[in-house]
Write a protein that holds these residues in place. Structure first.
Motif, mmCIF file in Angstrom:
data_model
loop_
_atom_site.group_PDB
_atom_site.id
_atom_site.type_symbol
_atom_site.label_atom_id
_atom_site.label_comp_id
_atom_site.label_asym_id
_atom_site.label_seq_id
_atom_site.Cartn_x
_atom_site.Cartn_y
_atom_site.Cartn_z
ATOM 1 N N VAL A 123 -22.539 -92.187 -39.940
ATOM 2 C CA VAL A 123 -21.721 -93.498 -39.835
ATOM 3 C C VAL A 123 -20.601 -92.787 -39.100
ATOM 4 N N VAL A 124 -20.260 -93.278 -37.846
ATOM 5 C CA VAL A 124 -19.182 -92.520 -37.047
ATOM 6 C C VAL A 124 -18.006 -93.506 -36.953
ATOM 7 N N TRP A 125 -16.837 -93.067 -37.246
ATOM 8 C CA TRP A 125 -15.614 -93.774 -37.219
ATOM 9 C C TRP A 125 -14.569 -93.022 -36.143
ATOM 10 N N GLY A 126 -13.788 -93.894 -35.521
ATOM 11 C CA GLY A 126 -12.578 -93.331 -34.826
ATOM 12 C C GLY A 126 -11.493 -94.298 -35.013
ATOM 13 N N ALA A 183 -16.566 -91.891 -53.800
ATOM 14 C CA ALA A 183 -17.060 -92.641 -54.669
ATOM 15 C C ALA A 183 -18.736 -92.574 -54.888
ATOM 16 N N ARG A 184 -19.208 -92.698 -53.642
ATOM 17 C CA ARG A 184 -20.648 -92.712 -53.511
ATOM 18 C C ARG A 184 -21.518 -91.199 -53.168
ATOM 19 N N GLU A 185 -20.537 -90.084 -53.295
ATOM 20 C CA GLU A 185 -20.797 -88.794 -52.813
ATOM 21 C C GLU A 185 -21.549 -88.888 -51.751
ATOM 22 N N VAL A 186 -20.964 -89.208 -50.760
ATOM 23 C CA VAL A 186 -21.365 -89.560 -49.245
ATOM 24 C C VAL A 186 -20.289 -88.306 -48.578
ATOM 25 N N ARG A 187 -21.147 -87.338 -48.028
ATOM 26 C CA ARG A 187 -20.534 -86.245 -47.183
ATOM 27 C C ARG A 187 -19.790 -86.692 -46.107
ATOM 28 N N VAL A 188 -18.818 -85.967 -45.844
ATOM 29 C CA VAL A 188 -17.677 -86.548 -44.756
ATOM 30 C C VAL A 188 -17.567 -85.406 -44.119
ATOM 31 N N GLU A 189 -17.586 -85.400 -42.472
ATOM 32 C CA GLU A 189 -17.697 -84.395 -41.333
ATOM 33 C C GLU A 189 -16.521 -84.842 -40.499
ATOM 34 N N LYS A 190 -15.663 -84.023 -40.107
ATOM 35 C CA LYS A 190 -14.688 -84.238 -39.235
ATOM 36 C C LYS A 190 -14.830 -83.378 -37.737
ATOM 37 N N VAL A 191 -14.670 -84.306 -36.517
ATOM 38 C CA VAL A 191 -14.193 -83.616 -35.434
ATOM 39 C C VAL A 191 -12.842 -83.816 -35.117
ATOM 40 N N GLU A 216 -35.397 -90.281 -48.001
ATOM 41 C CA GLU A 216 -34.752 -91.362 -47.212
ATOM 42 C C GLU A 216 -33.289 -90.694 -46.988
ATOM 43 N N ARG A 217 -32.938 -90.834 -45.655
ATOM 44 C CA ARG A 217 -31.681 -90.266 -45.332
ATOM 45 C C ARG A 217 -30.423 -91.022 -45.769
ATOM 46 N N ARG A 218 -29.546 -90.369 -46.349
ATOM 47 C CA ARG A 218 -28.175 -90.614 -46.968
ATOM 48 C C ARG A 218 -27.362 -90.861 -45.718
ATOM 49 N N PRO A 219 -26.374 -91.597 -45.676
ATOM 50 C CA PRO A 219 -25.307 -91.732 -44.835
ATOM 51 C C PRO A 219 -24.452 -90.457 -44.986
ATOM 52 N N VAL A 220 -23.921 -90.270 -43.849
ATOM 53 C CA VAL A 220 -22.814 -89.296 -43.756
ATOM 54 C C VAL A 220 -21.764 -89.769 -42.771
ATOM 55 N N LEU A 221 -20.591 -89.658 -43.014
ATOM 56 C CA LEU A 221 -19.314 -90.212 -42.443
ATOM 57 C C LEU A 221 -18.738 -89.159 -41.718
ATOM 58 N N LEU A 222 -18.943 -89.366 -40.149
ATOM 59 C CA LEU A 222 -18.171 -88.644 -39.223
ATOM 60 C C LEU A 222 -17.208 -89.183 -38.537
ATOM 61 N N ILE A 223 -15.922 -88.622 -38.859
ATOM 62 C CA ILE A 223 -14.606 -89.022 -38.519
ATOM 63 C C ILE A 223 -14.290 -88.530 -37.182
ATOM 64 N N LEU A 224 -13.935 -89.099 -36.107
ATOM 65 C CA LEU A 224 -13.490 -88.566 -35.063
ATOM 66 C C LEU A 224 -11.949 -88.662 -34.832
ATOM 67 N N ASP A 225 -11.325 -87.702 -35.116
ATOM 68 C CA ASP A 225 -9.782 -87.706 -35.139
ATOM 69 C C ASP A 225 -9.051 -87.077 -33.981
ATOM 70 N N ARG A 239 -14.029 -95.794 -29.189
ATOM 71 C CA ARG A 239 -15.114 -95.701 -28.065
ATOM 72 C C ARG A 239 -15.997 -94.601 -28.027
ATOM 73 N N ALA A 240 -15.002 -93.346 -28.285
ATOM 74 C CA ALA A 240 -15.863 -92.229 -28.316
ATOM 75 C C ALA A 240 -16.806 -92.314 -29.697
ATOM 76 N N ALA A 241 -16.551 -92.799 -30.694
ATOM 77 C CA ALA A 241 -17.494 -92.787 -31.654
ATOM 78 C C ALA A 241 -18.852 -93.863 -31.232
ATOM 79 N N ARG A 242 -18.670 -94.737 -30.715
ATOM 80 C CA ARG A 242 -19.889 -95.569 -30.257
ATOM 81 C C ARG A 242 -20.495 -94.792 -29.399
#
Length: 344
Positions: free
Chosen positions: A213-216, A304-312, A274-283, A223-226
């Motif tokens: 799950v990619v967010w910028g 809250a949902r124990e979802v891993r967070v990765e950052k670039v 089943e693959r769980r979401p991972v939050l990928l933040i483009l900073d 746009r980079a996230a998309r």
């Protein structure tokens, strides 16, 4: 069954099978320098032609117009319109500037839009190969062609943004800074650097058992996230989504909490596959209050949902350079994800 073999990321034979794709990524900075250098004289000529008066509006035409929109909308001192569909707005005329990115120059819809702009007497600036169909349709009294040759969308955009900056219609976009940012990523993510010190390989491992799950936060980071999500889908065939916080929060909040006591091989099948979401933040370092608030909501939901967070992250100089850095980091990770996926 498809599984991820991280040993392939440091295996010379496996890396050799991906050499062409990885080499193409490594040459991103060189393509920016090449295009900017080759177009210097054409940019100077186009600037001289455009120096008489400021246009009523700037229209970015063609399917690659969205990148220009991401850069120009917050900055352009005159009305700006991105027009990715065919043709031009009905009101476009001789008072307006039409800019077009055509990296390969073969799109017939873009060629038609350029011809229409020339027919209406618009000032037209096109970045495309000199002998392409788009260049042929760009012939006109008020038309300038900025020659390109690599087919690289980002390098082509940098050429156009250099022109727009020199006519005070866009922010500073130094090709040298963009190329340097790309070179820095290519060095850090080189296939010769092993997993322990290679951020793209480590990110690929983090994404291997997850649905990204990619967010910028900023317009360009979004746009980079998309683009990164597109790369992950293309290289892995797996789900990857990008969007604003309100679109991504339901995905994170729907993740079921982990059950540490679950037997993954119960009933002879691997449960929990089943693959769980991972939050990928483009900073990109943006300190916009709205983006900061959205990021906080996403990270809180992930905790809250124990979802891993990765950052670039990136420390490149300039908005376009930071965009380029984030995009190339994510694209390298997508290629290493492709490399590590194997089928039994």
């Amino acid at each position: 069954m498809t599984w991820f073999d991280e040993s392939r990321l440091d295996d010379e034979i496996a890396l050799g099978s991906a050499d062409l794709r990885l080499r193409t990524l490594a040459e991103s900075g060189a393509r920016v320098r090449r295009e900017a250098g080759a177009a210097t004289d054409a940019i100077a000529e186009a600037v001289t032609r455009a120096s008489d008066a400021r246009p009523r509006a700037v229209i970015a035409a063609g399917p690659d117009s969205r990148l220009l929109r991401a850069v120009l909308e917050p900055w352009c001192p005159v009305p700006f319109v991105a027009w990715p569909s065919g043709g031009l707005p009905g009101w476009a005329g001789s008072l307006d500037l039409v800019v077009v990115l055509a990296p390969d120059g073969s799109d017939t819809g873009t060629a038609s839009a350029v011809a229409e702009a020339a027919r209406r007497g618009c000032q037209v600036v096109v970045a495309c190969p000199e002998e392409s169909i788009v260049a042929q349709h760009a012939a006109g009294r008020w038309t300038s062609v900025l020659p390109t040759s690599t087919g690289d969308q980002l390098a082509t955009a940098v050429v156009m943004l250099s022109f727009l900056h020199q006519v005070t219609l866009g922010p500073s976009c130094d090709p040298g800074s963009v190329a340097e940012a790309l070179d820095d990523v290519a060095i850090a993510c080189s296939p010769q650097r092993d997993i322990s010190i290679n951020p793209a390989k480590m990110l690929a491992i983090s994404l291997a058992d997850a649905s990204p799950v990619v967010w910028g936060g900023s317009v360009l980071a979004a746009r980079a996230a998309r683009r990164v999500a597109e790369s992950i889908r293309r290289t892995s065939g797996r789900t990857a989504v990008a969007g604003d916080a309100e679109h991504l929060l339901p995905v994170i909040e729907a993740a079921r909490p982990r059950n540490v006591f679950a037997d993954p091989y119960a009933d002879g099948t691997k449960q929990g596959s089943e693959r769980r979401p991972v939050l990928l933040i483009l900073d990109d370092g943006s300190d916009d209050p709205a983006a900061r608030e959205q990021r906080g909501r996403l990270e809180e939901a992930a905790r809250a949902r124990e979802v891993r967070v990765e950052k670039v992250t990136t420390e490149a100089e300039g908005e376009v350079a930071r965009y380029a850095s984030l995009l190339l980091n994510g694209t390298y990770a997508a290629e290493y994800l492709r490399l590590g996926l194997v089928e039994d």
